[in-house]
Design a protein around this motif. Structure first.
Motif, PDB file in Angstrom:
ATOM      1  N   GLY A  54     -28.402 -93.586 -58.603  1.00  0.00           N
ATOM      2  CA  GLY A  54     -28.155 -94.163 -60.033  1.00  0.00           C
ATOM      3  C   GLY A  54     -27.417 -93.061 -60.794  1.00  0.00           C
ATOM      4  N   ALA A  55     -27.169 -92.056 -60.244  1.00  0.00           N
ATOM      5  CA  ALA A  55     -26.320 -90.790 -60.935  1.00  0.00           C
ATOM      6  C   ALA A  55     -24.975 -91.395 -61.649  1.00  0.00           C
ATOM      7  N   VAL A  56     -24.690 -91.115 -62.711  1.00  0.00           N
ATOM      8  CA  VAL A  56     -23.274 -91.569 -63.243  1.00  0.00           C
ATOM      9  C   VAL A  56     -22.739 -90.265 -63.814  1.00  0.00           C
ATOM     10  N   LYS A  57     -21.438 -90.203 -63.583  1.00  0.00           N
ATOM     11  CA  LYS A  57     -21.047 -89.167 -64.341  1.00  0.00           C
ATOM     12  C   LYS A  57     -19.424 -89.638 -64.775  1.00  0.00           C
ATOM     13  N   GLN A  58     -19.365 -88.951 -65.788  1.00  0.00           N
ATOM     14  CA  GLN A  58     -17.976 -89.505 -66.619  1.00  0.00           C
ATOM     15  C   GLN A  58     -17.318 -88.294 -67.284  1.00  0.00           C
ATOM     16  N   GLU A  59     -15.778 -88.239 -66.720  1.00  0.00           N
ATOM     17  CA  GLU A  59     -14.846 -87.474 -67.224  1.00  0.00           C
ATOM     18  C   GLU A  59     -13.598 -87.973 -67.616  1.00  0.00           C
ATOM     19  N   GLY A  60     -13.310 -88.250 -69.066  1.00  0.00           N
ATOM     20  CA  GLY A  60     -12.033 -88.608 -69.437  1.00  0.00           C
ATOM     21  C   GLY A  60     -12.065 -90.261 -69.211  1.00  0.00           C
ATOM     22  N   ARG A  61     -11.112 -90.357 -68.393  1.00  0.00           N
ATOM     23  CA  ARG A  61     -10.662 -91.821 -67.904  1.00  0.00           C
ATOM     24  C   ARG A  61     -11.654 -92.266 -66.628  1.00  0.00           C
ATOM     25  N   LEU A  62     -12.023 -91.262 -65.932  1.00  0.00           N
ATOM     26  CA  LEU A  62     -12.803 -91.523 -64.561  1.00  0.00           C
ATOM     27  C   LEU A  62     -14.413 -91.321 -65.039  1.00  0.00           C
ATOM     28  N   MET A  63     -14.943 -92.454 -64.162  1.00  0.00           N
ATOM     29  CA  MET A  63     -16.393 -92.415 -63.951  1.00  0.00           C
ATOM     30  C   MET A  63     -16.909 -92.710 -62.700  1.00  0.00           C
ATOM     31  N   ALA A  64     -17.758 -91.934 -62.249  1.00  0.00           N
ATOM     32  CA  ALA A  64     -18.199 -91.900 -60.891  1.00  0.00           C
ATOM     33  C   ALA A  64     -19.650 -92.539 -61.037  1.00  0.00           C
ATOM     34  N   SER A  65     -20.143 -93.219 -59.846  1.00  0.00           N
ATOM     35  CA  SER A  65     -21.683 -93.584 -59.910  1.00  0.00           C
ATOM     36  C   SER A  65     -21.903 -93.598 -58.554  1.00  0.00           C
ATOM     37  N   LEU A  66     -23.343 -93.681 -58.287  1.00  0.00           N
ATOM     38  CA  LEU A  66     -23.707 -93.403 -56.928  1.00  0.00           C
ATOM     39  C   LEU A  66     -24.969 -94.371 -56.727  1.00  0.00           C
ATOM     40  N   ASP A  67     -24.932 -95.088 -55.588  1.00  0.00           N
ATOM     41  CA  ASP A  67     -25.941 -96.192 -55.317  1.00  0.00           C
ATOM     42  C   ASP A  67     -26.617 -95.553 -53.972  1.00  0.00           C
ATOM     43  N   THR A  68     -27.603 -94.976 -53.684  1.00  0.00           N
ATOM     44  CA  THR A  68     -27.908 -94.437 -52.413  1.00  0.00           C
ATOM     45  C   THR A  68     -28.568 -95.296 -51.400  1.00  0.00           C
ATOM     46  N   LYS A  69     -29.150 -96.701 -52.027  1.00  0.00           N
ATOM     47  CA  LYS A  69     -29.601 -97.542 -51.396  1.00  0.00           C
ATOM     48  C   LYS A  69     -28.685 -98.565 -50.769  1.00  0.00           C
ATOM     49  N   ALA A  70     -27.431 -98.670 -51.400  1.00  0.00           N
ATOM     50  CA  ALA A  70     -26.484 -99.335 -50.994  1.00  0.00           C
ATOM     51  C   ALA A  70     -25.581 -98.433 -49.999  1.00  0.00           C
ATOM     52  N   ARG A  71     -25.600 -97.101 -50.118  1.00  0.00           N
ATOM     53  CA  ARG A  71     -24.912 -96.297 -49.364  1.00  0.00           C
ATOM     54  C   ARG A  71     -23.412 -96.287 -50.047  1.00  0.00           C
ATOM     55  N   LEU A  72     -23.457 -96.486 -51.176  1.00  0.00           N
ATOM     56  CA  LEU A  72     -22.091 -96.765 -52.030  1.00  0.00           C
ATOM     57  C   LEU A  72     -21.943 -96.081 -53.370  1.00  0.00           C
ATOM     58  N   THR A  91     -18.718 -95.363 -56.512  1.00  0.00           N
ATOM     59  CA  THR A  91     -17.478 -95.822 -56.888  1.00  0.00           C
ATOM     60  C   THR A  91     -16.933 -94.907 -57.892  1.00  0.00           C
ATOM     61  N   LEU A  92     -15.574 -95.013 -58.000  1.00  0.00           N
ATOM     62  CA  LEU A  92     -14.972 -93.965 -58.973  1.00  0.00           C
ATOM     63  C   LEU A  92     -14.195 -94.960 -59.776  1.00  0.00           C
ATOM     64  N   HIS A  93     -14.386 -95.466 -60.928  1.00  0.00           N
ATOM     65  CA  HIS A  93     -13.730 -96.405 -61.799  1.00  0.00           C
ATOM     66  C   HIS A  93     -12.801 -95.329 -62.712  1.00  0.00           C
ATOM     67  N   ILE A  94     -11.520 -96.271 -62.840  1.00  0.00           N
ATOM     68  CA  ILE A  94     -10.634 -95.593 -63.898  1.00  0.00           C
ATOM     69  C   ILE A  94     -10.354 -96.516 -64.871  1.00  0.00           C
ATOM     70  N   THR A  95     -10.502 -95.978 -65.880  1.00  0.00           N
ATOM     71  CA  THR A  95     -10.058 -96.781 -67.282  1.00  0.00           C
ATOM     72  C   THR A  95      -8.852 -96.342 -67.952  1.00  0.00           C
ATOM     73  N   ALA A  96      -8.048 -97.664 -68.438  1.00  0.00           N
ATOM     74  CA  ALA A  96      -6.882 -97.495 -68.971  1.00  0.00           C
ATOM     75  C   ALA A  96      -5.934 -96.326 -68.105  1.00  0.00           C
ATOM     76  N   ALA A  97      -5.546 -96.743 -67.119  1.00  0.00           N
ATOM     77  CA  ALA A  97      -4.888 -95.512 -66.368  1.00  0.00           C
ATOM     78  C   ALA A  97      -3.753 -94.831 -67.071  1.00  0.00           C
ATOM     79  N   VAL A  98      -3.542 -93.659 -66.659  1.00  0.00           N
ATOM     80  CA  VAL A  98      -2.183 -92.997 -67.145  1.00  0.00           C
ATOM     81  C   VAL A  98      -1.833 -92.285 -66.069  1.00  0.00           C
ATOM     82  N   HIS A  99      -0.454 -92.129 -66.123  1.00  0.00           N
ATOM     83  CA  HIS A  99       0.413 -91.655 -65.112  1.00  0.00           C
ATOM     84  C   HIS A  99      -0.085 -90.208 -64.420  1.00  0.00           C
TER      85      HIS A  99
END
Lengths: 115, 110
Positions: B53-71, B73-81
């Motif tokens: 359930g850990a979630v970390k965010q830095e700027g336009r990037l947000m990462a999360s962890l689901d250990t039960k699903a072994r998954l 994700t790295l989410h990109i919001t409003a991408a820039v070059h």
């Protein structure tokens, strides 16, 4: 500033020659690692060392050797037995395994080309 | 043997769009890292995820962890070059013994 220094940045060697890549850290980290990266691929672990005078093989240790005589230094020798040595080599370090929130810190890498 | 798979391997997106990179792994672990690599450069640590359930965010990037699903994700919001790079996830399975995914090469077009 603390960090990891790898040298040289680029290295060219003839086939059949051994070559040693340098890795020095001044972060006072216990553990050091060597990874290999091939173009377009992820990193694969070659060797790692958690304390001085001790090291273990990683996933692709064949054709490589290391030493850990000092805490701050972990040189990697690519021997002539390594069949495909051309790659980007990255050295990393970390605090002792008990520090759960400590990511690996990487050096800037050495690009080795063997012809 | 721990396997770590990322997808997609290559992602081309327009500036301003959102997207998610996925990292699946095969054995139990509660420690996962995300790194960024610029061409010809070393790896830069982005996030350390230490629990379910850990979630970390830095700027336009947000990462999360689901250990039960072994998954993770790295989410990109409003991408820039400037976000154009290769992103790696790495899973810790034996105390700072990391297995890396194959990387996702991200290109953000103006």
């Amino acid at each position: 500033d603390g960090g990891i220094t790898q040298s040289p940045k680029y290295l060219f060697r003839k086939e059949g020659q051994n070559v040693t890549l340098s890795c020095e850290q001044n972060l006072n980290h216990d553990a050091m690692y060597w990874y290999r990266q091939d173009p377009g691929q992820g990193l694969r672990l070659i060797y790692y060392s958690q304390i001085v005078n001790d090291f273990q093989k990683g996933d692709i240790a064949e054709g490589y050797s290391v030493s850990r005589e000092k805490k701050e230094s972990f040189p990697l020798t690519v021997t002539s037995a390594q069949k495909n040595p051309t790659a980007f080599y990255l050295c990393a370090s970390s605090t002792y395994r008990g520090a759960r929130n400590s990511p690996l810190h990487f050096g800037n890498g050495t690009r080795l080309t063997v012809t | 043997e721990l396997k770590v798979e990322q997808n997609p391997l290559f992602l081309s997106m327009q500036e301003g769009k959102n997207y998610t990179i996925y990292c699946n792994y095969s054995t139990t672990s509660d420690r996962l890292y995300w790194y960024r690599q610029d061409p010809g450069k070393s790896l830069e640590s982005l996030f350390v995820l230490l629990s379910n359930g850990a979630v970390k965010q830095e700027g336009r990037l947000m990462a999360s962890l689901d250990t039960k699903a072994r998954l993770s994700t790295l989410h990109i919001t409003a991408a820039v070059h400037d976000l154009s790079a290769t992103y790696f996830c790495a899973v810790d399975h034996a105390g700072n013994m990391l297995t890396f995914g194959g990387g996702t090469r991200l290109m953000v077009k103006p």
